[in-house]
Enzyme design. Structure first.
Site, PDB file in Angstrom:
ATOM      1  N   ARG A  13       0.827  -1.201   0.000  1.00  0.00           N
ATOM      2  CA  ARG A  13       0.000   0.000   0.000  1.00  0.00           C
ATOM      3  C   ARG A  13       0.867   1.260   0.000  1.00  0.00           C
ATOM      4  NH1 ARG A  13      -3.804  -0.645   5.051  1.00  0.00           N
ATOM      5  NH2 ARG A  13      -1.778  -1.215   5.909  1.00  0.00           N
ATOM      6  N   GLU A  61     -20.435   1.736  -1.014  1.00  0.00           N
ATOM      7  CA  GLU A  61     -19.586   1.235  -2.096  1.00  0.00           C
ATOM      8  C   GLU A  61     -20.254   1.276  -3.458  1.00  0.00           C
ATOM      9  OE1 GLU A  61     -20.171  -0.281   0.814  1.00  0.00           O
ATOM     10  OE2 GLU A  61     -18.263   0.198   1.761  1.00  0.00           O
TER      11      GLU A  61
HETATM   12  C1  LIG Z   1     -19.767  -2.394   3.587  1.00  0.00           C
HETATM   13  C2  LIG Z   1     -18.685  -1.969   4.503  1.00  0.00           C
HETATM   14  N1  LIG Z   1     -17.876  -0.950   4.159  1.00  0.00           N
HETATM   15  C3  LIG Z   1     -16.868  -0.583   4.977  1.00  0.00           C
HETATM   16  C4  LIG Z   1     -16.658  -1.222   6.166  1.00  0.00           C
HETATM   17  C5  LIG Z   1     -15.490  -0.850   7.052  1.00  0.00           C
HETATM   18  N2  LIG Z   1     -15.935  -0.238   8.332  1.00  0.00           N
HETATM   19  C6  LIG Z   1     -16.036  -0.970   9.461  1.00  0.00           C
HETATM   20  S1  LIG Z   1     -16.641  -0.079  10.757  1.00  0.00           S
HETATM   21  C7  LIG Z   1     -16.738   1.321   9.804  1.00  0.00           C
HETATM   22  C8  LIG Z   1     -17.270   2.583  10.392  1.00  0.00           C
HETATM   23  C9  LIG Z   1     -18.639   2.401  10.947  1.00  0.00           C
HETATM   24  O1  LIG Z   1     -19.116   3.583  11.511  1.00  0.00           O
HETATM   25  P1  LIG Z   1     -20.461   3.562  12.339  1.00  0.00           P
HETATM   26  O2  LIG Z   1     -21.515   2.863  11.583  1.00  0.00           O
HETATM   27  O3  LIG Z   1     -20.763   4.946  12.755  1.00  0.00           O
HETATM   28  O4  LIG Z   1     -20.091   2.618  13.569  1.00  0.00           O
HETATM   29  P2  LIG Z   1     -19.574   2.981  15.041  1.00  0.00           P
HETATM   30  O5  LIG Z   1     -19.283   4.442  15.092  1.00  0.00           O
HETATM   31  O6  LIG Z   1     -20.694   2.618  15.947  1.00  0.00           O
HETATM   32  O7  LIG Z   1     -18.360   2.135  15.269  1.00  0.00           O
HETATM   33  C10 LIG Z   1     -16.304   1.071   8.496  1.00  0.00           C
HETATM   34  C11 LIG Z   1     -16.240   2.060   7.419  1.00  0.00           C
HETATM   35  C12 LIG Z   1     -17.530  -2.281   6.488  1.00  0.00           C
HETATM   36  N3  LIG Z   1     -17.380  -2.994   7.621  1.00  0.00           N
HETATM   37  N4  LIG Z   1     -18.527  -2.623   5.656  1.00  0.00           N
END
Ligand SMILES: Cc1ncc(C[n+]2csc(CCOP(=O)(O)OP(=O)(O)O)c2C)c(N)n1
Ligand SMILES: [Mg+2]
Lengths: 317, 278
Positions: A13, A61
């Site tokens: 990366r 996405e």
């Molecule tokens: C489809 C998808 N895209 C990206 C991710 C990567 N990802 C994991 S947690 C997260 C952030 C989530 O934020 P939020 O829904 O606000 O959760 P919290 O703040 O409660 O942890 C991302 C982008 C994922 N798990 N699934």
């Protein structure tokens, strides 16, 4: 070109990010589209340099790939970067219709592919992406093996029009190519000449194939090693030559054994020069819990695993 | 089915304190996890599992059980701690979190862990599945309810809005979505990434009845859950205002604590802070 493996491991990366920043300076049309993945795609540097040209669509996405296609239509060269599992799994129809079928100049960059996410589990593993993307017409599919190749692939992608899926990992890999290496789209790189059997791999498994060749040499088996970075269009000539000259092929990929690199090679072999093959990968199961290196061991995606598969073919004949 | 355990807001709060410590140690020992979102969801999970959900850990597949779906599957640390403490599997097993061959994968797997309703991890999957179980309950004339917990960043996924539209259209008043509104996502603030506001009005526009509460206030959580459905003939949306990293001052409301793992010194400090609070 016989590669000598130095011990230092690199996260590809970094080479990706550096190259993208350099390209960004040279060409204002280069833009980056991400899904809340600035950190995991390592495009924080690009964002700092070109804040307007980093488009974070949020966790979305399908929208991300569609937006990429729209940017291409508007004259930009979008690098759409996300975890490979979500990029391909979630947005597959956008990849097919908006990118490949519409023939938009979108570069899809799947990060942390294969089982790099380890214990985060099968939802986060991307071991179906070769099969999915390979089945889509008009989509080039490439999985570079080390920083040198990654950098050259990104450079080529920016300069070559057309839809591409570039599959990167985050697992540490050594440099497997010499300084003078020159990546050629659709051409396998011969990393080791050999006449008894051919080992073909890409991505993080190239270095394991080279190690396996060393193990085989101790047993008097002279293995050829090909880095098949371009999965599509596949290098038919190199495969047919390998089959004819060495009589047996072992493939290794960080992917399901169904539909990936091994399948692509087998398609060429059965039609042109049938020889025995062993296809190493994840054998059509969801992985158990475990860290990435542990999972590679678990599925025999190691130098030892490739060595044993090669031996089993050689004792057959 | 079992009778819902009678438990006071005070009891829930003391459970939560113990569980936050347990959750922290889990992540520290494993060296992986999503501590920020675990901490923001803890009080919601504890209220549901210890006071609201009609569930029996001895009969995790009882067809008449309430369905709880953890859409923000990355917060498996909070879910597993809650499930273990509620008796779905031995608390001892938490030690295997993300270890080789453990059933406790980084994201929940219903085929390995009793009490998990669907496999999540990719965001934006929980609500569509929850709409399906809620439609199923209506079709089967069943009185059990469906609950789904989503992140707020997660709501950027379009699949949620497809599901929300269908739930509104069908008037699924046996369905409740709880939004963990901690205002942070993975790399940044939600509002800086892709603004969700006016969030409550969006849900109303999709045919839902909405209540906004403090997601760390047990009285508010209990009162709201006991009053479901918020409106007859409409699905219920609870916007639970929370803090990512809640309860630990140096984590709380910090974008850096989405999936950082505490150092030994940070763990000690965090445990001390949680210990001091009554
Ligand atoms: C489809 C998808 N895209 C990206 C991710 C990567 N990802 C994991 S947690 C997260 C952030 C989530 O934020 P939020 O829904 O606000 O959760 P919290 O703040 O409660 O942890 C991302 C982008 C994922 N798990 N699934
Ligand atoms: Mg959030």
């Amino acid at each position: 070109m016989n590669a000598t493996l130095d011990a230092k491991l690199y996260d590809c990366r970094d080479a990706f990010a550096e190259t993208l920043e350099r390209l960004g300076e040279q060409d204002e049309r280069i833009v980056v589209v991400v899904n809340d993945s600035v950190g995991s795609s390592k495009v924080g540097g690009f964002k700092k340099k070109f804040p307007d040209r980093l488009i974070n669509v949020g966790i979305a996405e399908q929208n991300m790939v569609g937006v990429g296609a729209g940017l291409a239509n508007a004259g930009f060269i979008p690098f759409v970067c996300a975890a490979a599992c979500f990029l391909t799994g979630r947005a597959l129809e956008q990849i097919k219709a908006d990118v490949a079928y519409s023939n938009t100049n979108v570069k899809l960059v799947g990060i942390s592919s294969g089982m790099a996410y380890g214990a985060l589990g099968p939802t986060h593993h991307s071991i179906e992406d070769f099969a999915w993307t390979r089945a889509i017409a008009n989509l080039t599919v490439i999985a570079p093996a080390d920083p040198t190749e990654t950098s050259q692939v990104i450079d080529m992608a920016a300069k070559t029009p057309g839809p591409m899926f570039l599959r990167l990992s985050r697992m540490g890999v050594p440099e497997v190519h010499d300084k003078g290496y020159n990546f050629e789209l659709g051409k396998a790189a011969t990393l080791r000449e050999g006449k008894d059997i051919t080992l073909i791999a890409n991505g993080v498994l190239v270095t394991k194939a080279l190690e396996a060749a060393s193990l085989l040499a101790k047993d008097g088996i002279d293995a050829r090693v090909l880095n098949m970075a371009t999965v599509k269009p596949i290098d038919k000539a190199a495969i047919i030559k390998a089959a004819r000259e060495t009589g047996a092929i072992v493939t290794a990929e960080e992917h399901s054994t169904h539909g990936g690199l091994g399948s692509a090679i087998a398609e060429v072999v059965v039609e042109n020069a049938p020889v025995q093959m062993r296809i190493l990968g994840v054998p059509g199961v969801f992985a158990p819990t475990g860290e990435a290196p542990w999972l590679l061991e678990h599925f025999g995606l190691t130098a030892q695993g490739i060595y044993e598969a090669a031996k089993s073919l050689k004792t057959h004949d | 089915m079992t009778v819902k355990p009678l438990i006071s807001a005070h009891d829930l709060a003391s459970r939560a304190k113990a569980q936050r410590k347990q959750n922290l140690e889990l992540i520290y020992n494993t060296g992986m996890g999503h501590i920020g979102g675990d901490m923001s969801a803890t009080d919601i999970l504890i209220t549901l599992y210890f006071a609201i959900l009609n569930i029996d850990p001895r009969k995790p597949n009882d067809p008449a059980r309430d369905r709880f779906i953890m859409s923000k599957g990355h917060c498996s640390g909070a879910l597993y701690s809650t499930l273990a403490n509620r008796g779905f599997f031995p608390v001892e097993d938490l030690k295997t979190y993300m270890q080789p061959l453990s059933k406790l994968n980084g994201h929940p797997d219903r085929n390995k862990i009793p009490g998990v309703e669907t496999n999540t991890g990719p965001l934006g999957h929980g609500l569509p599945v929850a709409v399906g179980t809620a439609i199923g309950a209506k079709l089967g004339k069943q009185s059990w309810r469906t609950y789904v917990l989503t992140g707020d960043g997660e709501l950027q996924e379009g699949s949620n809005w497809e599901a929300a539209m269908l739930a509104g259209h069908r008037g699924l008043d046996n369905l409740t979505v709880i939004i963990d509104r901690n205002r942070l996502q993975q790399g940044d603030w939600v509002e800086a990434t892709n603004n969700l506001e006016p969030l409550a009005d969006k849900w109303r526009a999709f045919g839902w009845s909405v209540s906004e509460i403090d997601g760390h206030d047990y009285d508010a959580l209990l009162e709201t859950f006991h009053s479901l459905p918020l409106e007859k003939g409409k699905p219920s949306c609870i916007v639970a205002h929370t803090h990512k990293g809640n309860g630990i001052s140096f984590m709380q409301d910090h974008p850096g604590w989405h999936h950082r793992v505490p150092t030994e010194a940070e763990l000690t400090e965090a445990l001390q802070e949680l210990g001091e609070k009554a």
